[in-house]
Design a protein around this motif. Sequence first.
Motif, short mmCIF file in Angstrom:
data_model
loop_
_atom_site.label_atom_id
_atom_site.label_comp_id
_atom_site.label_asym_id
_atom_site.label_seq_id
_atom_site.Cartn_x
_atom_site.Cartn_y
_atom_site.Cartn_z
N ASP A 161 77.14 68.31 19.06
CA ASP A 161 76.80 67.18 19.92
C ASP A 161 75.91 66.16 19.21
O ASP A 161 75.75 65.04 19.68
CB ASP A 161 76.07 67.68 21.18
N GLU A 162 75.33 66.58 18.07
CA GLU A 162 74.44 65.67 17.34
C GLU A 162 75.21 64.76 16.38
O GLU A 162 74.63 63.87 15.76
CB GLU A 162 73.40 66.48 16.55
N LEU A 163 76.52 64.98 16.26
CA LEU A 163 77.28 64.30 15.20
C LEU A 163 77.79 62.93 15.62
O LEU A 163 78.25 62.74 16.75
CB LEU A 163 78.47 65.16 14.77
N VAL A 164 77.72 61.99 14.67
CA VAL A 164 78.20 60.63 14.88
C VAL A 164 79.02 60.24 13.66
O VAL A 164 78.70 60.64 12.54
CB VAL A 164 77.00 59.65 15.03
N GLU A 165 80.07 59.46 13.89
CA GLU A 165 80.87 58.98 12.77
C GLU A 165 80.09 57.93 11.98
O GLU A 165 79.44 57.07 12.57
CB GLU A 165 82.15 58.33 13.29
N SER A 187 78.87 64.46 8.06
CA SER A 187 79.27 64.39 6.64
C SER A 187 80.32 65.44 6.30
O SER A 187 81.17 65.23 5.43
CB SER A 187 78.05 64.56 5.74
N ASN A 188 80.32 66.55 7.02
CA ASN A 188 81.26 67.63 6.68
C ASN A 188 82.71 67.17 6.75
O ASN A 188 83.56 67.62 5.97
CB ASN A 188 81.08 68.82 7.63
N ARG A 189 82.97 66.28 7.70
CA ARG A 189 84.34 65.79 7.85
C ARG A 189 84.83 65.16 6.54
O ARG A 189 85.98 65.33 6.15
CB ARG A 189 84.37 64.76 8.97
N TYR A 190 83.94 64.46 5.89
CA TYR A 190 84.33 63.71 4.69
C TYR A 190 84.38 64.64 3.47
O TYR A 190 85.28 64.52 2.64
CB TYR A 190 83.38 62.51 4.53
N THR A 191 83.44 65.55 3.41
CA THR A 191 83.49 66.55 2.34
C THR A 191 84.81 67.33 2.44
O THR A 191 85.53 67.50 1.45
CB THR A 191 82.33 67.56 2.48
N LEU A 192 85.13 67.77 3.64
CA LEU A 192 86.31 68.61 3.82
C LEU A 192 87.60 67.84 3.56
O LEU A 192 88.54 68.38 2.96
CB LEU A 192 86.30 69.20 5.24
N ASN A 193 87.65 66.58 4.00
CA ASN A 193 88.83 65.76 3.70
C ASN A 193 89.04 65.69 2.19
O ASN A 193 90.16 65.84 1.71
CB ASN A 193 88.67 64.36 4.28
N GLY A 194 87.96 65.45 1.45
CA GLY A 194 88.07 65.35 0.00
C GLY A 194 88.50 66.66 -0.64
O GLY A 194 89.38 66.69 -1.51
N LEU A 195 87.90 67.74 -0.18
CA LEU A 195 88.23 69.05 -0.75
C LEU A 195 89.70 69.39 -0.52
O LEU A 195 90.39 69.88 -1.41
CB LEU A 195 87.34 70.13 -0.13
N LEU A 196 90.18 69.13 0.68
CA LEU A 196 91.57 69.48 1.01
C LEU A 196 92.55 68.58 0.27
O LEU A 196 93.59 69.05 -0.21
CB LEU A 196 91.79 69.38 2.53
N LYS A 197 92.20 67.32 0.14
CA LYS A 197 93.09 66.41 -0.60
C LYS A 197 93.15 66.82 -2.06
O LYS A 197 94.20 66.76 -2.69
CB LYS A 197 92.62 64.97 -0.48
N SER A 198 92.01 67.23 -2.60
CA SER A 198 92.01 67.61 -4.02
C SER A 198 92.88 68.85 -4.24
O SER A 198 93.34 69.09 -5.35
CB SER A 198 90.60 67.82 -4.55
N LEU A 199 93.14 69.62 -3.20
CA LEU A 199 94.03 70.78 -3.34
C LEU A 199 95.46 70.46 -2.87
O LEU A 199 96.29 71.36 -2.75
CB LEU A 199 93.48 71.98 -2.56
N GLY A 200 95.73 69.19 -2.59
CA GLY A 200 97.10 68.79 -2.26
C GLY A 200 97.54 69.15 -0.85
O GLY A 200 98.74 69.26 -0.59
N CYS A 201 96.60 69.31 0.08
CA CYS A 201 96.96 69.67 1.47
C CYS A 201 97.21 68.43 2.31
O CYS A 201 96.63 67.38 2.07
CB CYS A 201 95.82 70.45 2.12
N ASP A 202 98.06 68.58 3.33
CA ASP A 202 98.15 67.58 4.40
C ASP A 202 97.09 67.94 5.43
O ASP A 202 96.82 69.12 5.67
CB ASP A 202 99.53 67.60 5.05
N ILE A 203 96.52 66.92 6.05
CA ILE A 203 95.37 67.17 6.94
C ILE A 203 95.66 66.66 8.36
O ILE A 203 96.15 65.56 8.53
CB ILE A 203 94.12 66.45 6.39
N VAL A 204 95.40 67.52 9.34
CA VAL A 204 95.39 67.08 10.74
C VAL A 204 93.92 67.08 11.14
O VAL A 204 93.34 68.14 11.36
CB VAL A 204 96.19 68.05 11.65
N ASP A 205 93.33 65.88 11.19
CA ASP A 205 91.87 65.78 11.37
C ASP A 205 91.55 65.48 12.83
O ASP A 205 91.81 64.38 13.31
CB ASP A 205 91.34 64.68 10.45
N LEU A 206 91.01 66.46 13.52
CA LEU A 206 90.71 66.29 14.95
C LEU A 206 89.30 65.74 15.17
O LEU A 206 88.90 65.52 16.32
CB LEU A 206 90.88 67.62 15.70
#
Length: 413
Positions: free
Chosen positions: A193-197, A210-229
């Motif tokens: 509840d403390e999180l803001v974009e 920030s985790n959203r952005y770290t995780l997007n980068g990590l998954l992209k670097s491994l060639g994954c498609d992402i469904v970001d909720l």
Amino acid sequence: MTDGCDRPGDQLIPYEEAVQKLLQHAQPLTETLTLPVTEALGQVLAEDLQSSINVPPADNSAMDGYAVHSRDLQAGSGQQLQVAQRIPAGSTGEPLQAGTAARIFTGAVIPKGADAVVMQEQVERDGDRITINAEVKSGQNIRRTGEDIEQGAVILQQGCRIRAQEMGLAASIGYGELTVRRALKVGIFFTGDELVEPGRKLAPGQIYDSNRYTLNGLLKSLGCDIVDLGIVGDTLEQTTLALQQAAAEADLIISCGGVSVGDEDHVRIALEQLGELFMWKLNIKPGKPLAFGSIDGTAFLGLPGNPVSVFATFCLFVGPYIKKMQGRSNLAVPLLQVSADFDWPRPDKRKEFVRARLHIDEANNPSATIYPNQGSGVLTSTSWADGFVIVNEGQPIKSGDMVNYLSFKELLG
Ligand code: AMP
Ligand code: MG
């Protein structure tokens, strides 16, 4: 799933054991698709590539110069030959007559009868005659048929990740398309509840997600498609909804935060209601709690919320799990032995993954320095560092001791 909860609740699971157990559960994707080589970067090869040709397909010149028969030339310099033909790359010449030379260019096929190429810098030309000012050895400056790849050889094995080098290599044996595993689809969400974009103003009590952005980068670097909720509020309803949506769309679900046992941590209960969940307390720092399980056959990994813990648990556990699901064959990450450029007098009881930077001195000796603040919320350490130094359970380190270093690049490549 089996053997996920064969330990009493509070026992800490060692790092190596946790990796091994996770990997036992990871199921490789079997579906494949065929892509143009230019679109296959970062994908995982689903077939062995066997060469139907020799590379190079014929003996050819490694130089711009003159193709000769070495037997025509006595030892010593100043010998003359007549230039009887010209063979540019892409064409094939006539058989070389005794006592003649062929003007030849890099990559052009060596004519029958020739067994050496003299580079043009060693030749004086006068009309159609040349004088050779060097010793000539049979075979010099000739690239042999099949010296790179022999017909029938398997040059790439299924399970390898395709880099630029593999794209070129596949093309060199005539592949215009490659069959790869379909990309892994990963559903992600972030509880709190403390999180803001980022981009919005912070109200009191709020922090940026920030985790959203770290995780997007990590998954992209491994060639994954992402469904970001995105961000999910700290309620059982919202957490349940996010898990259901991710399970319907993805092959793997990753959540951040809310995996502890506090009143505001709903991931555990939501997952237990929807599917199977195993909570692990890992004997590592950072990143003690890790949840894993499944909903309707979709695997689930629940990471802690602390930003450094997210990065670390991804590198150490999620990355290998994803690589196995992607059908990658080489999951090993090399440990480097380096000298410590720091003291670590008070080690934790848990194995510590300390954010570190590698240095190589003039004598090629590797050493590591560490970021001064190793707090699990100090994301700066992950950007400053290029790897982890592993501090074993309860083992102090003195400057000059040899320690194990794990490179981020290797972990995430
Ligand atoms: P939790 O695991 O939910 O208890 O969160 C642990 C810590 O990580 C808390 O200080 C959270 O505010 C912080 N945190 C959780 N999620 C995020 C996020 N997505 N981005 C940045 N910090 C987070
Ligand atoms: Mg939380």
